[in-house]
Design a protein around this motif. Structure first.
Motif, PDB file in Angstrom:
ATOM      1  N   MET A   1      -8.079  44.618  -6.005  1.00  0.00           N
ATOM      2  CA  MET A   1      -6.749  45.247  -5.955  1.00  0.00           C
ATOM      3  C   MET A   1      -6.053  44.853  -4.641  1.00  0.00           C
ATOM      4  SD  MET A   1      -5.745  49.305  -6.046  1.00  0.00           S
ATOM      5  CE  MET A   1      -6.651  49.548  -7.575  1.00  0.00           C
ATOM      6  N   ASN A   2      -4.821  44.283  -4.736  1.00  0.00           N
ATOM      7  CA  ASN A   2      -4.145  43.869  -3.509  1.00  0.00           C
ATOM      8  C   ASN A   2      -3.601  45.074  -2.761  1.00  0.00           C
ATOM      9  OD1 ASN A   2      -1.474  44.547  -4.556  1.00  0.00           O
ATOM     10  ND2 ASN A   2      -1.654  42.697  -5.818  1.00  0.00           N
ATOM     11  N   GLN A   3      -3.235  44.849  -1.473  1.00  0.00           N
ATOM     12  CA  GLN A   3      -2.826  45.939  -0.598  1.00  0.00           C
ATOM     13  C   GLN A   3      -1.560  46.624  -1.085  1.00  0.00           C
ATOM     14  OE1 GLN A   3      -4.703  46.968   1.989  1.00  0.00           O
ATOM     15  NE2 GLN A   3      -3.300  48.684   2.223  1.00  0.00           N
ATOM     16  N   LEU A   4      -0.591  45.822  -1.618  1.00  0.00           N
ATOM     17  CA  LEU A   4       0.675  46.378  -2.081  1.00  0.00           C
ATOM     18  C   LEU A   4       0.458  47.365  -3.229  1.00  0.00           C
ATOM     19  CD1 LEU A   4       3.762  46.333  -1.827  1.00  0.00           C
ATOM     20  CD2 LEU A   4       3.797  44.472  -3.492  1.00  0.00           C
ATOM     21  N   LYS A   5      -0.394  46.958  -4.186  1.00  0.00           N
ATOM     22  CA  LYS A   5      -0.679  47.838  -5.318  1.00  0.00           C
ATOM     23  C   LYS A   5      -1.434  49.077  -4.868  1.00  0.00           C
ATOM     24  CE  LYS A   5      -2.491  47.724 -10.032  1.00  0.00           C
ATOM     25  NZ  LYS A   5      -3.140  46.877 -11.074  1.00  0.00           N
ATOM     26  N   ILE A   9      -0.236  53.081  -5.231  1.00  0.00           N
ATOM     27  CA  ILE A   9      -1.054  54.137  -5.849  1.00  0.00           C
ATOM     28  C   ILE A   9      -1.203  55.316  -4.903  1.00  0.00           C
ATOM     29  CG2 ILE A   9      -3.376  54.710  -6.665  1.00  0.00           C
ATOM     30  CD1 ILE A   9      -3.564  51.876  -7.779  1.00  0.00           C
ATOM     31  N   ILE A  10      -1.449  55.025  -3.618  1.00  0.00           N
ATOM     32  CA  ILE A  10      -1.575  56.093  -2.615  1.00  0.00           C
ATOM     33  C   ILE A  10      -0.273  56.895  -2.535  1.00  0.00           C
ATOM     34  CG2 ILE A  10      -1.815  56.556  -0.140  1.00  0.00           C
ATOM     35  CD1 ILE A  10      -3.688  54.123  -0.006  1.00  0.00           C
ATOM     36  N   GLY A  11       0.856  56.180  -2.499  1.00  0.00           N
ATOM     37  CA  GLY A  11       2.156  56.846  -2.441  1.00  0.00           C
ATOM     38  C   GLY A  11       2.401  57.723  -3.655  1.00  0.00           C
ATOM     39  N   MET A  12       2.019  57.227  -4.828  1.00  0.00           N
ATOM     40  CA  MET A  12       2.204  58.014  -6.050  1.00  0.00           C
ATOM     41  C   MET A  12       1.334  59.270  -6.034  1.00  0.00           C
ATOM     42  SD  MET A  12       2.434  54.979  -8.933  1.00  0.00           S
ATOM     43  CE  MET A  12       2.585  56.143 -10.294  1.00  0.00           C
ATOM     44  N   LEU A  13       0.132  59.160  -5.513  1.00  0.00           N
ATOM     45  CA  LEU A  13      -0.745  60.327  -5.414  1.00  0.00           C
ATOM     46  C   LEU A  13      -0.156  61.375  -4.478  1.00  0.00           C
ATOM     47  CD1 LEU A  13      -4.279  58.630  -5.286  1.00  0.00           C
ATOM     48  CD2 LEU A  13      -3.299  59.968  -7.161  1.00  0.00           C
ATOM     49  N   TYR A  14       0.407  60.932  -3.348  1.00  0.00           N
ATOM     50  CA  TYR A  14       1.060  61.856  -2.418  1.00  0.00           C
ATOM     51  C   TYR A  14       2.234  62.565  -3.105  1.00  0.00           C
ATOM     52  CZ  TYR A  14      -1.417  60.307   1.810  1.00  0.00           C
ATOM     53  OH  TYR A  14      -2.363  60.048   2.771  1.00  0.00           O
ATOM     54  N   ALA A  15       3.087  61.775  -3.773  1.00  0.00           N
ATOM     55  CA  ALA A  15       4.294  62.330  -4.394  1.00  0.00           C
ATOM     56  C   ALA A  15       3.940  63.302  -5.512  1.00  0.00           C
ATOM     57  CB  ALA A  15       5.180  61.199  -4.929  1.00  0.00           C
ATOM     58  N   ILE A  16       2.988  62.919  -6.356  1.00  0.00           N
ATOM     59  CA  ILE A  16       2.592  63.784  -7.472  1.00  0.00           C
ATOM     60  C   ILE A  16       1.938  65.061  -6.951  1.00  0.00           C
ATOM     61  CG2 ILE A  16       1.020  63.983  -9.448  1.00  0.00           C
ATOM     62  CD1 ILE A  16       1.513  60.967  -9.930  1.00  0.00           C
ATOM     63  N   LEU A 239       3.195  65.981   2.225  1.00  0.00           N
ATOM     64  CA  LEU A 239       2.899  65.033   1.152  1.00  0.00           C
ATOM     65  C   LEU A 239       4.140  64.246   0.756  1.00  0.00           C
ATOM     66  CD1 LEU A 239       0.606  67.337  -1.002  1.00  0.00           C
ATOM     67  CD2 LEU A 239      -0.109  65.293   0.234  1.00  0.00           C
ATOM     68  N   TYR A 240       5.300  64.923   0.727  1.00  0.00           N
ATOM     69  CA  TYR A 240       6.556  64.248   0.390  1.00  0.00           C
ATOM     70  C   TYR A 240       6.877  63.163   1.420  1.00  0.00           C
ATOM     71  CZ  TYR A 240      11.577  63.497  -0.222  1.00  0.00           C
ATOM     72  OH  TYR A 240      12.802  62.918  -0.389  1.00  0.00           O
ATOM     73  N   LEU A 241       6.767  63.495   2.714  1.00  0.00           N
ATOM     74  CA  LEU A 241       7.040  62.518   3.769  1.00  0.00           C
ATOM     75  C   LEU A 241       6.065  61.343   3.708  1.00  0.00           C
ATOM     76  CD1 LEU A 241       7.818  64.760   6.886  1.00  0.00           C
ATOM     77  CD2 LEU A 241       9.435  63.436   5.520  1.00  0.00           C
ATOM     78  N   LYS A 242       4.797  61.646   3.439  1.00  0.00           N
ATOM     79  CA  LYS A 242       3.798  60.573   3.352  1.00  0.00           C
ATOM     80  C   LYS A 242       4.100  59.649   2.178  1.00  0.00           C
ATOM     81  CE  LYS A 242       0.430  60.183   5.414  1.00  0.00           C
ATOM     82  NZ  LYS A 242       0.123  59.387   6.633  1.00  0.00           N
ATOM     83  N   SER A 243       4.587  60.200   1.066  1.00  0.00           N
ATOM     84  CA  SER A 243       4.880  59.368  -0.101  1.00  0.00           C
ATOM     85  C   SER A 243       5.996  58.376   0.201  1.00  0.00           C
ATOM     86  CB  SER A 243       5.255  60.241  -1.302  1.00  0.00           C
ATOM     87  OG  SER A 243       6.545  60.818  -1.145  1.00  0.00           O
ATOM     88  N   LEU A 244       6.960  58.799   1.039  1.00  0.00           N
ATOM     89  CA  LEU A 244       8.086  57.920   1.371  1.00  0.00           C
ATOM     90  C   LEU A 244       7.664  56.727   2.235  1.00  0.00           C
ATOM     91  CD1 LEU A 244      10.902  60.541   2.072  1.00  0.00           C
ATOM     92  CD2 LEU A 244      10.627  59.084   0.061  1.00  0.00           C
ATOM     93  N   GLN A 245       6.469  56.792   2.816  1.00  0.00           N
ATOM     94  CA  GLN A 245       5.953  55.664   3.587  1.00  0.00           C
ATOM     95  C   GLN A 245       5.499  54.527   2.670  1.00  0.00           C
ATOM     96  OE1 GLN A 245       2.887  57.002   6.260  1.00  0.00           O
ATOM     97  NE2 GLN A 245       4.179  58.551   7.217  1.00  0.00           N
ATOM     98  N   TYR A 246       5.260  54.855   1.407  1.00  0.00           N
ATOM     99  CA  TYR A 246       4.719  53.868   0.466  1.00  0.00           C
ATOM    100  C   TYR A 246       5.643  53.605  -0.720  1.00  0.00           C
ATOM    101  CZ  TYR A 246       0.386  55.079   2.927  1.00  0.00           C
ATOM    102  OH  TYR A 246      -0.572  55.307   3.878  1.00  0.00           O
ATOM    103  N   LEU A 247       6.557  54.536  -1.012  1.00  0.00           N
ATOM    104  CA  LEU A 247       7.393  54.423  -2.205  1.00  0.00           C
ATOM    105  C   LEU A 247       8.868  54.495  -1.854  1.00  0.00           C
ATOM    106  CD1 LEU A 247       5.504  56.926  -4.564  1.00  0.00           C
ATOM    107  CD2 LEU A 247       5.253  54.443  -4.535  1.00  0.00           C
ATOM    108  N   ALA A 248       9.714  53.936  -2.733  1.00  0.00           N
ATOM    109  CA  ALA A 248      11.161  54.092  -2.593  1.00  0.00           C
ATOM    110  C   ALA A 248      11.532  55.534  -2.932  1.00  0.00           C
ATOM    111  CB  ALA A 248      11.881  53.133  -3.535  1.00  0.00           C
ATOM    112  N   PRO A 249      12.594  56.072  -2.300  1.00  0.00           N
ATOM    113  CA  PRO A 249      13.014  57.453  -2.592  1.00  0.00           C
ATOM    114  C   PRO A 249      13.278  57.697  -4.073  1.00  0.00           C
ATOM    115  CG  PRO A 249      14.138  56.645  -0.642  1.00  0.00           C
ATOM    116  CD  PRO A 249      13.404  55.474  -1.233  1.00  0.00           C
ATOM    117  N   THR A 250      13.787  56.665  -4.786  1.00  0.00           N
ATOM    118  CA  THR A 250      14.064  56.839  -6.222  1.00  0.00           C
ATOM    119  C   THR A 250      12.774  57.077  -7.002  1.00  0.00           C
ATOM    120  OG1 THR A 250      14.034  54.421  -6.422  1.00  0.00           O
ATOM    121  CG2 THR A 250      16.184  55.488  -6.235  1.00  0.00           C
ATOM    122  N   THR A 251      11.718  56.369  -6.632  1.00  0.00           N
ATOM    123  CA  THR A 251      10.427  56.555  -7.303  1.00  0.00           C
ATOM    124  C   THR A 251       9.869  57.940  -7.016  1.00  0.00           C
ATOM    125  OG1 THR A 251       9.966  54.195  -7.061  1.00  0.00           O
ATOM    126  CG2 THR A 251       8.106  55.618  -7.605  1.00  0.00           C
TER     127      THR A 251
END
Length: 306
Positions: A1-5, A9-16, A239-251
């Motif tokens: 699994m590459n670093q970007l992917k 996944i980490i960002g999605m886990l934080y956001a969810i 968790l919300y702030l951490k998710s923004l480190q990995y994901l776009a705000p729209t996601t």
């Protein structure tokens, strides 16, 4: 699994996780209103006061003296005070009043009308008509609200007028809460902007918070309130702030749909809140507008790059 992917996944886990805990917090609020019968004013005052203190303590530990940087400029201080009193406080009060007058799933879904009101505010401010996708979003949101309010029966309301009133106001307040602090959040760390705004927003409730004797402060009640304050404020925000480190705000915004989903599942399975098919369809339609707005934003960005 590459670093970007992996990062995605980490960002999605934080956001969810953050959205799920927000949904848990709303369900706990519904339980508190049904069991201990506190007023929304009292609960909001407690949450804003102690939630703000938790965030400011966190900011002091991580940012130090910068926590007070916003008060060095009169213009920013005034903007912060206005945000606390006209953005933070109304958004919390309207949401918890909607939970009290209806239930957590309904209040959470109606709160998600916020993007609809943002579209209207922006169109009025720019003296322009909404984009085509915005118009579609408005139509879908209105039909979803209609289904939620009438339970698919056109002759009467399934929601109480009070529940409908506070729920729609929660959507308006969410839009104001989202638009007001944009300049402050571009300039200062979000933790202490939100923390100070919560503390300022709690001031109108201070007298009621410390003098209201109608709610028995049992150990069980204090435990539930602690969860609402710590889990429903500090941890979810982290968790919300951490998710923004990995994901776009729209996601992150789209994954926020897990909040009403969690509130609905918990309210139906644990609290016995009834859920009919028309109400479920109405809720899904309202949440669909968030996805449409995210797709519209992404398409606009792709077009601007080309």
């Amino acid at each position: 699994m590459n670093q970007l992917k992996s990062n995605k996944i980490i960002g999605m886990l934080y956001a969810i996780s953050g959205a799920v805990l927000w949904g848990v917090s709303g369900t706990i609020a519904q339980y508190l209103f049904a069991t201990y019968h506190p007023s929304p004013v009292w609960l909001v005052g407690i949450r804003l006061l102690f939630g703000g203190l938790v965030l400011l303590l966190w900011s002091l530990i991580t940012e130090g003296r910068e926590t007070f940087a916003i008060f060095r400029h009169k213009k920013d201080t005034l903007a912060l005070i206005l945000f606390g009193l006209l953005g933070m406080m109304p958004s919390q009060l309207c949401y918890f009043s909607a939970v009290n007058a209806s239930n957590a799933p309904t209040a959470t879904v109606l709160q998600n009308l916020g993007p609809l009101f943002i579209i209207i505010f922006v169109a009025l401010a720019n003296h322009s008509l909404p984009r085509q996708i915005d118009t579609i979003s408005i139509i879908i949101a209105l039909f979803g609200t209609f289904m939620l309010a009438t339970n698919g029966q056109f002759t009467h309301l399934a929601l109480t007028p009070k529940g409908m009133f506070w729920g729609i106001l929660a959507g308006v307040a969410t839009a104001v809460y989202t638009l007001m602090p944009r300049r402050l959040l571009r300039t200062y760390d979000a933790k202490f902007v939100i923390g100070w705004a919560m503390l300022i927003g709690s001031l109108p409730f201070t007298y009621n918070t410390f003098t209201n004797k109608s709610v028995p402060l049992t150990p069980a009640l204090l435990g539930w309130i602690s969860i609402v304050v710590v889990v429903g404020t500090a941890l979810t925000y982290l968790l919300y702030l951490k998710s923004l480190q990995y994901l776009a705000p729209t996601t992150t915004g789209m994954l926020g749909a897990f909040e009403p989903l969690t509130a609905t599942v918990l309210a139906v399975t644990i609290l016995g809140t009834p859920l009919t098919l028309p109400k479920a369809v109405g809720g899904i339609l309202i949440l669909l507008t968030t996805f449409l707005q995210a797709l519209g934003t992404r398409r606009s960005r792709m077009q601007s790059k080309n």
